[in-house]
Write an enzyme that holds these catalytic residues in place. Sequence first.
Site, PDB file in Angstrom:
ATOM      1  CG  HIS A 106      21.596   6.755  18.033  1.00 19.92           C
ATOM      2  ND1 HIS A 106      20.773   6.703  16.936  1.00 19.92           N
ATOM      3  CD2 HIS A 106      22.785   6.275  17.618  1.00 19.92           C
ATOM      4  CE1 HIS A 106      21.439   6.218  15.903  1.00 19.92           C
ATOM      5  NE2 HIS A 106      22.671   5.948  16.289  1.00 19.92           N
ATOM      6  CG  ASP A 118      18.229   3.259  22.033  1.00 19.91           C
ATOM      7  OD1 ASP A 118      18.511   2.068  21.760  1.00 19.91           O
ATOM      8  OD2 ASP A 118      18.728   4.237  21.434  1.00 19.91           O
ATOM      9  CD  GLN A 138      26.162   1.313  21.456  1.00 20.69           C
ATOM     10  OE1 GLN A 138      27.029   0.530  21.834  1.00 20.69           O
ATOM     11  NE2 GLN A 138      26.032   1.665  20.193  1.00 20.69           N
ATOM     12  CE  LYS A 160      24.080  -0.181  17.540  1.00 22.47           C
ATOM     13  NZ  LYS A 160      25.005   0.504  16.639  1.00 22.47           N
ATOM     14  CB  CYS A 195      23.784   8.712  14.976  1.00 23.23           C
ATOM     15  SG  CYS A 195      24.130   8.146  13.324  1.00 23.23           S
TER      16      CYS A 195
HETATM   17  C1  LIG Z   1      22.243   4.223  21.379  1.00 25.27           C
HETATM   18  C2  LIG Z   1      21.800   3.793  20.006  1.00 25.27           C
HETATM   19  N1  LIG Z   1      20.499   3.830  19.707  1.00 25.27           N
HETATM   20  C3  LIG Z   1      20.045   3.443  18.507  1.00 25.27           C
HETATM   21  C4  LIG Z   1      20.909   3.000  17.534  1.00 25.27           C
HETATM   22  C5  LIG Z   1      20.343   2.579  16.217  1.00 25.27           C
HETATM   23  O1  LIG Z   1      20.633   1.250  15.924  1.00 25.27           O
HETATM   24  P1  LIG Z   1      20.173   0.685  14.502  1.00 25.27           P
HETATM   25  O2  LIG Z   1      20.841   1.572  13.488  1.00 25.27           O
HETATM   26  O3  LIG Z   1      20.704  -0.705  14.460  1.00 25.27           O
HETATM   27  O4  LIG Z   1      18.723   0.796  14.454  1.00 25.27           O
HETATM   28  C6  LIG Z   1      22.271   2.970  17.792  1.00 25.27           C
HETATM   29  C7  LIG Z   1      23.245   2.566  16.732  1.00 25.27           C
HETATM   30  O5  LIG Z   1      24.351   3.035  16.688  1.00 25.27           O
HETATM   31  C8  LIG Z   1      22.739   3.362  19.073  1.00 25.27           C
HETATM   32  O6  LIG Z   1      24.027   3.335  19.381  1.00 25.27           O
END
Ligand SMILES: Cc1ncc(COP(=O)(O)O)c(C=O)c1O
Length: 434
Positions: free
Chosen positions: A151, A228, A231, A254, A392
């Site tokens: 992401h 990270d 998900q 999430k 993203c």
């Molecule tokens: C794999 C992954 N990493 C990071 C994020 C970022 O999450 P946040 O916008 O809540 O910081 C997301 C959000 O869609 C994600 O799916």
Amino acid sequence: MSTTLTGVRGPGSGVRTESTESTENTERAAFDVQTIRADFPILRRQVHGRPLVYLDNAATTQKPQAVLDALTAYYTGTNANVHRGVHHLSEIATLAYDGARSKVRAFFNAASDREIVFTRNATESINLVAQAFARPRLTAGDEVLISAMEHHSNIVPWQLVCAERGARLRVAPIDDRGELILDAFEQLLNHRTRLVAVTHMSNALGTVNPIAAIAGMAHARDIPVLVDGSQAAYHLPVDVQALGVDFYAATGHKLYGPTGIGVLYGREARLEQMPPFLGGGDMIASVTFERSTWNELPFKFEAGTPNIAGAIGLGAALDYVTGIGLDAIGAHEQDLLAYGTEMLASVPGVRMIGTASRKASILSFVMDQVHPHDIGTIVDREGVAIRTGHHCAQPVMERFGIAATARASLAMYNTREELDALGAALRKVHGVFA
Ligand SMILES: Cc1ncc(COP(=O)(O)O)c(C=O)c1O
């Protein structure tokens, strides 16, 4: 020892129990999706005159009543600033806030509350590590290794810090199914690698990465690992000690919790070595105009008034998820994933993007001759909420030679009937464009 199966939740608890009394050895009650659905008020609403079919869970999940109640109870009965007052409300707000941290610690099986830092979201958690851990350690020619399925939140913070320090961002490739090519990943580890930063689960493909194996390869070369978990954390049980990672980032919204609250797990020894990320109140031990000293962990990384309500709401969300059990949630979602994969294969012109052997809860697809935004708009008229775009993860789209996908993403409250509704809506799309 006697415990309740369903934690603090009320009558609509997501699990069917014969009795609320249980023992530690008692099996969990059966997963009942209709009982779970009843706990989520928003699922009762209609969209465009149709029952809402919410399949955009990878973007954010809906909130159970228990979370809404926790937020209301905090603001109606407890609201006060934390760690500062001797008055009653401040004391109970502080207890609730620190109690939420203990719930997060238990949820991820961290060794101590000192290893759990509250942030705004996963993005901030990753930036914290980039700035406070990587930045002081990177010199010209050093490397940070990520994967090709990240992401943007796990790409851009490393680009920023690498550009500043003259370091190089390296990218481990993925194959046509969307799986990390482990041999190639291992070959990219070298004496210049200062950090590995990979996702536990791809939001664009659904791929679940073998984190313990990745951490093993990196640690064999003394390279720290950030994961990270944005998900993965709401689909799979996560044990940071068993995974052996140094940092794990998660995001509350999430995890069925509120927006604006995130988590960074960091091994205590790592966090101790790191300077603060942001400066201000609460993160200090003492301040003079000449110099300041830092508060103990984890407060060193929590500058200013934190998101107290958000943390408490997240704690309630974790109680809720734990009460149902991530194993049961995961099994239900795997059933839906298999059902949805088969259903999509039967829709003319649909091609799946992301077919990893180990994947969870993501149905990303393209349709011949139809732009994903048109798919999203037409199915929305049928009450079905999916996401379309690059999610993203523009480099993932580039890897597959596409600009965008349509993505249905699953959560514990989804049903096969909802996937049928998506299938029917997609057949309409096909009818419009055929
Ligand atoms: C794999 C992954 N990493 C990071 C994020 C970022 O999450 P946040 O916008 O809540 O910081 C997301 C959000 O869609 C994600 O799916």
